[in-house]
Design a protein around this motif. Sequence first.
Motif, short mmCIF file in Angstrom:
data_model
loop_
_atom_site.label_atom_id
_atom_site.label_comp_id
_atom_site.label_asym_id
_atom_site.label_seq_id
_atom_site.Cartn_x
_atom_site.Cartn_y
_atom_site.Cartn_z
N GLU A 93 -15.95 -6.63 -24.75
CA GLU A 93 -15.17 -7.33 -25.79
C GLU A 93 -13.83 -6.65 -25.99
OE1 GLU A 93 -15.86 -10.32 -26.99
OE2 GLU A 93 -17.53 -10.14 -25.58
N TRP A 94 -13.85 -5.31 -26.00
CA TRP A 94 -12.61 -4.55 -26.16
C TRP A 94 -11.64 -4.85 -25.01
CZ3 TRP A 94 -10.33 -0.84 -23.00
CH2 TRP A 94 -9.21 -0.21 -23.54
N SER A 97 -9.93 -8.16 -25.54
CA SER A 97 -8.85 -8.19 -26.53
C SER A 97 -7.64 -7.39 -26.04
CB SER A 97 -9.34 -7.76 -27.92
OG SER A 97 -9.47 -6.38 -27.97
N SER A 100 -5.64 -9.65 -23.69
CA SER A 100 -4.70 -10.58 -24.33
C SER A 100 -3.54 -9.83 -24.97
CB SER A 100 -5.36 -11.57 -25.30
OG SER A 100 -6.45 -11.00 -25.93
N LYS A 101 -3.81 -8.63 -25.50
CA LYS A 101 -2.71 -7.82 -26.09
C LYS A 101 -1.62 -7.49 -25.05
CE LYS A 101 -2.40 -3.00 -27.73
NZ LYS A 101 -3.22 -1.88 -28.24
#
Length: 224
Positions: A93-94, A97, A100-101
């Motif tokens: 999950e990290w 994210s 996308s960052k």
Amino acid sequence: MEKSEKKGVIDTWIDKHRSLYAAATRHDFVVSIRDGSVDLSSFKTWLGQDYLFVRGFVPFVANVLIRAGKESGETSDMEVVLGGLASLNDEIEWFKSEGSKWGVDFSTVVAQKANQEYSRFLEALMSSEVEYSVVMTAFWAIEAVYQESFAHCLGDGNKTPAELIGACNRWGNDGFRQYCLSVKNIAERCLENASREALVEAEDVLVRVLEHEVAFWEMSRGGQ
Ligand SMILES: Cc1ncc(CO)c(N)n1
């Protein structure tokens, strides 16, 4: 000497292969994160490649988990490995994210040669021919390289860029350090009772993990 003071076989091997261990845990890419000079395209390359690596690492850890339940003789082994597997769930999950960052689209990232070779090595370790003590040694080394590397980026005097602190914390935090120590203790316990052949194989596997880790960091140089 008390048991806790006795140097284990893993530390003896790390001393013996000190320069390779340093190459894996103090790679230029890691040092560049710590001194703030890191090239962000290198970081993005590493991020995409490591996301793919972790997806392949999950079945490896699942295999370790099954063996910990069947072959270890110690109920606590399974709990330690299960904790590792659970944190890989958060890790995926990290990664998403972070992807996308940083604008890294994982669906278009292709595994580079070093990544493919590392995956093949993990697959070979999943064979039932490979002893539990050997697999545990590999598992420890894989986790410990990341722990040592990223803890270095958080150590005194670091100039790690603020936007990379989260990545460094994932593996450099104290909980992950404790977890690595638990895995190391399991591996040590298994190696104490291992055959000569298994010891030779475990040392070889440790060296090969370190080599794969160096090659993995090297991919970040391409910046593609
Ligand atoms: C290449 C590599 N080695 C180890 C880990 C985790 O410890 C990781 N995420 N990636």
